[in-house]
Design a protein around this motif. Structure first.
Motif, mmCIF file in Angstrom:
data_model
loop_
_atom_site.group_PDB
_atom_site.id
_atom_site.type_symbol
_atom_site.label_atom_id
_atom_site.label_comp_id
_atom_site.label_asym_id
_atom_site.label_seq_id
_atom_site.Cartn_x
_atom_site.Cartn_y
_atom_site.Cartn_z
ATOM 1 N N ILE A 66 0.807 -1.195 0.093
ATOM 2 C CA ILE A 66 0.076 -0.045 0.009
ATOM 3 C C ILE A 66 0.767 1.346 0.054
ATOM 4 O O ILE A 66 0.472 2.158 -0.727
ATOM 5 C CB ILE A 66 -0.975 0.033 0.970
ATOM 6 C CG1 ILE A 66 -1.973 -1.327 1.044
ATOM 7 C CG2 ILE A 66 -1.772 1.289 1.285
ATOM 8 C CD1 ILE A 66 -2.733 -1.506 2.426
ATOM 9 N N HIS A 67 2.059 1.180 0.969
ATOM 10 C CA HIS A 67 2.803 2.340 0.874
ATOM 11 C C HIS A 67 3.383 2.708 -0.349
ATOM 12 O O HIS A 67 3.309 3.859 -1.051
ATOM 13 C CB HIS A 67 4.180 2.033 1.793
ATOM 14 C CG HIS A 67 4.888 3.196 2.289
ATOM 15 N ND1 HIS A 67 5.965 2.812 2.834
ATOM 16 C CD2 HIS A 67 5.039 4.598 1.629
ATOM 17 C CE1 HIS A 67 6.557 4.209 3.005
ATOM 18 N NE2 HIS A 67 6.166 5.080 2.513
ATOM 19 N N LEU A 68 4.009 1.836 -1.142
ATOM 20 C CA LEU A 68 4.597 1.911 -2.469
ATOM 21 C C LEU A 68 3.539 2.242 -3.607
ATOM 22 O O LEU A 68 3.826 3.048 -4.451
ATOM 23 C CB LEU A 68 5.212 0.722 -2.926
ATOM 24 C CG LEU A 68 6.679 0.353 -2.104
ATOM 25 C CD1 LEU A 68 7.464 -0.555 -2.567
ATOM 26 C CD2 LEU A 68 7.610 1.615 -1.846
ATOM 27 N N GLY A 69 2.256 1.688 -3.223
ATOM 28 C CA GLY A 69 1.281 2.079 -4.283
ATOM 29 C C GLY A 69 0.899 3.516 -4.162
ATOM 30 O O GLY A 69 0.676 4.066 -5.116
ATOM 31 N N LEU A 70 0.753 3.790 -3.136
ATOM 32 C CA LEU A 70 0.595 5.555 -2.894
ATOM 33 C C LEU A 70 1.612 6.096 -3.545
ATOM 34 O O LEU A 70 1.310 7.182 -4.057
ATOM 35 C CB LEU A 70 0.197 5.841 -1.376
ATOM 36 C CG LEU A 70 -1.140 5.219 -0.854
ATOM 37 C CD1 LEU A 70 -1.145 5.350 0.601
ATOM 38 C CD2 LEU A 70 -2.122 5.478 -1.445
ATOM 39 N N VAL A 71 3.070 5.596 -3.617
ATOM 40 C CA VAL A 71 3.964 6.528 -4.059
ATOM 41 C C VAL A 71 3.926 6.620 -5.558
ATOM 42 O O VAL A 71 3.928 7.841 -6.193
ATOM 43 C CB VAL A 71 5.328 5.944 -3.686
ATOM 44 C CG1 VAL A 71 6.382 6.609 -4.430
ATOM 45 C CG2 VAL A 71 5.694 6.090 -2.229
ATOM 46 N N THR A 91 -4.557 -0.012 6.205
ATOM 47 C CA THR A 91 -5.111 0.434 4.782
ATOM 48 C C THR A 91 -4.694 1.818 5.044
ATOM 49 O O THR A 91 -4.253 2.462 3.961
ATOM 50 C CB THR A 91 -6.409 0.382 4.756
ATOM 51 O OG1 THR A 91 -6.920 -0.987 5.090
ATOM 52 C CG2 THR A 91 -7.161 0.908 3.536
ATOM 53 N N ALA A 92 -4.761 2.335 6.223
ATOM 54 C CA ALA A 92 -4.563 3.775 6.246
ATOM 55 C C ALA A 92 -3.290 4.441 6.762
ATOM 56 O O ALA A 92 -2.711 5.313 6.653
ATOM 57 C CB ALA A 92 -5.768 4.664 7.234
ATOM 58 N N ILE A 95 -0.902 6.284 4.570
ATOM 59 C CA ILE A 95 -1.077 7.682 4.154
ATOM 60 C C ILE A 95 -0.159 8.639 5.021
ATOM 61 O O ILE A 95 0.273 9.490 4.712
ATOM 62 C CB ILE A 95 -2.627 7.686 4.333
ATOM 63 C CG1 ILE A 95 -3.566 7.072 3.306
ATOM 64 C CG2 ILE A 95 -2.995 9.557 4.065
ATOM 65 C CD1 ILE A 95 -5.043 6.998 3.647
ATOM 66 N N LEU A 96 -0.177 8.233 6.359
ATOM 67 C CA LEU A 96 0.559 8.766 7.337
ATOM 68 C C LEU A 96 2.000 8.847 7.227
ATOM 69 O O LEU A 96 2.702 9.585 7.319
ATOM 70 C CB LEU A 96 0.136 8.373 8.664
ATOM 71 C CG LEU A 96 -1.251 8.492 9.148
ATOM 72 C CD1 LEU A 96 -1.416 8.260 10.600
ATOM 73 C CD2 LEU A 96 -1.704 10.009 9.116
ATOM 74 N N TYR A 97 2.356 7.667 6.596
ATOM 75 C CA TYR A 97 3.949 7.467 6.313
ATOM 76 C C TYR A 97 4.375 8.630 5.301
ATOM 77 O O TYR A 97 5.561 9.282 5.255
ATOM 78 C CB TYR A 97 4.293 6.195 5.901
ATOM 79 C CG TYR A 97 3.968 4.928 6.489
ATOM 80 C CD1 TYR A 97 3.475 4.956 7.840
ATOM 81 C CD2 TYR A 97 3.921 3.638 5.786
ATOM 82 C CE1 TYR A 97 3.237 3.605 8.327
ATOM 83 C CE2 TYR A 97 4.061 2.493 6.357
ATOM 84 C CZ TYR A 97 3.574 2.655 7.559
ATOM 85 O OH TYR A 97 3.276 1.399 8.475
ATOM 86 N N LEU A 98 3.584 8.926 4.340
ATOM 87 C CA LEU A 98 3.774 9.919 3.371
ATOM 88 C C LEU A 98 3.666 11.313 3.633
ATOM 89 O O LEU A 98 3.676 12.276 2.830
ATOM 90 C CB LEU A 98 3.029 9.374 2.005
ATOM 91 C CG LEU A 98 3.559 7.943 1.451
ATOM 92 C CD1 LEU A 98 2.596 7.657 0.414
ATOM 93 C CD2 LEU A 98 5.113 8.243 0.913
ATOM 94 N N GLY A 99 3.066 11.486 4.848
ATOM 95 C CA GLY A 99 2.910 12.830 5.400
ATOM 96 C C GLY A 99 1.570 13.575 4.790
ATOM 97 O O GLY A 99 1.310 14.637 5.008
ATOM 98 N N ALA A 100 0.568 12.665 4.201
ATOM 99 C CA ALA A 100 -0.633 13.043 3.659
ATOM 100 C C ALA A 100 -1.706 12.768 4.772
ATOM 101 O O ALA A 100 -1.156 12.268 6.029
ATOM 102 C CB ALA A 100 -0.890 12.125 2.559
#
Ligand SMILES: *Cc1c(COP(=O)(O)O)cnc(C)c1O
Length: 381
Positions: A66-71, A91-92, A95-100
């Motif tokens: 999910i992390h890389l997918g959001l990237v 799931t969520a 989103i926080l890892y990416l600062g979103a």
């Protein structure tokens, strides 16, 4: 007989077959113990073949996928990402890892997944507030396909790319097609409790070859093509090991029988507990959907009982049977107290009334009778 005399019935334990060890053995014999090798390639091909996805990258976990997918979808600091409230925290968290920031959306009562009406409302409201959401995460909770026709049409209308969290839904279908292949990016999990397992692992699928290559690059420390170690992007150590991929290859041989077994378990409970009016079986398959029924879930009907799911859980526990509440909605989690939420009463109600029953694919008819008997004891007057 005392309850301790019974073997424990777990919620969803790993269920290994006969061939996993052969693949693992071969990997050790051939010295392929790094996060590269024939099992890894073979496992990825198995997933592509099974799902119809063009490309697959096996990763250390579903969360990593999910992390890389959001990237890949371009999510970064300050962005907003639409996400169902009714899901597991994994799931969520990326989103926080990416600062979103997550923007949570309620469920609808049929599939228990994201409600199309609330989604439209959320998107329009975020746009009114001056910010179009960067991505949409769809989840097929407990293996149940979401209302994809409507949800994808809305995503397309507003040109918001979709990441499909199919962590619980390998083997489920919508309109004949396997889940995980509807979004720009799809994600599976092979954690120990999922329908098949690598002990721990995940996969990202996509039809975009460039994205698959980028995922492999990012998952192996983002090494630029140079004879020395050179880096111009942030990388991760997210690749699945060739040993664990061997377990996955053995498990993929069994996926059809595991889906069949989980679906039969759901049907068994439904048929054999129809005399218990307090038990409502759900979620329900949408018109074009077929669920792998990863977990059999029920809700208690307050018209027929004052017993709470927690009392049922504790009663099952006295029979050495594991059960679990439904996912606690993310908008009710202290971690996400500040996140916007659209609707909320549907998933909040499911959480108050729901319970997951033991659903492992190795359950015997005797096990099922034990669970049903214990449920009858507490729910039939
Ligand atoms: C299990 C799960 C994940 C995370 O997968 P891991 O492999 O455990 O990291 C993500 N989303 C959902 C809905 C899950 O059930």
């Amino acid at each position: 007989m005392l309850s301790q005399d019974y073997d424990r019935i777990f919620l969803s334990p790993p269920h290994l077959g006969r061939h996993e060890l052969n693949y693992v053995h071969k990997a050790i014999e051939d010295n392929w113990v790094a996060p590269a090798g024939p099992n890894l390639t073979g496992f990825e091909q198995d997933i592509c073949h099974y799902t119809g996805a063009a490309h697959c990258v096996a990763l250390a976990s579903g969360t990593a996928a999910i992390h890389l997918g959001l990237v890949l979808l371009g999510v970064g600091p300050g962005d907003e990402v639409l996400c169902p409230s009714f899901t597991f925290v994994a799931t969520a968290n990326p989103i926080l890892y990416l600062g979103a920031t997550p923007v949570f959306v309620d469920s609808e009562p049929t599939t228990w997944n994201m409600c199309p009406d609330r989604l439209r409302e959320a998107i329009e409201d975020r746009i009114r507030q001056g910010k179009k959401p960067k991505a949409l995460i769809l989840v097929h909770l407990y293996g149940m396909p979401a209302q994809l026709d409507q949800l994808l049409a809305i995503a397309e209308l507003y040109a918001i790319p979709v990441l499909e969290d199919a962590a619980e839904a390998l083997g489920s279908r919508y309109d004949g097609r396997r889940l995980g292949t509807f979004g720009a990016v799809g994600v599976f999990s092979f954690n120990g409790n999922k329908i098949i397992t690598t002990s721990g692992g995940g996969a990202l699928v996509t039809d975009n070859q460039e994205w698959a290559e980028k995922t492999r690059f990012l998952a192996t420390q983002a090494k630029d093509p140079a004879p020395y170690y050179q880096h111009s992007a942030v990388g991760y150590n997210y690749r699945l090991s060739n040993i664990l991929a061997g377990i996955g290859r053995g498990q993929m041989e069994l996926i059809d029988s595991r889906v069949k077994s989980r679906r039969e378990t759901y049907a068994w409970y439904q048929k054999n507990l129809r005399d218990v009016p307090a038990l409502q079986f759900g979620p329900t398959e949408p018109a074009l959907g077929s669920s792998n029924r990863w977990l059999t879930t029920v809700t208690l009907d307050p018209h027929y009982t004052t017993v709470t799911p927690e009392q049922v859980r504790q009663h099952l526990e006295t029979h050495n049977i594991e059960s679990r509440p439904l996912w606690k909605p993310l908008h009710q989690q202290p971690l996400f107290a500040q996140a916007p939420m659209y609707g909320g009463s549907v998933c909040a109600d499911l959480f108050t009334r729901g319970l997951c029953l033991p659903s492992g694919s190795a359950m015997t008819e005797t096990d099922l009778h034990r669970v049903a008997g214990a449920l009858r004891e507490i729910l039939l007057p």
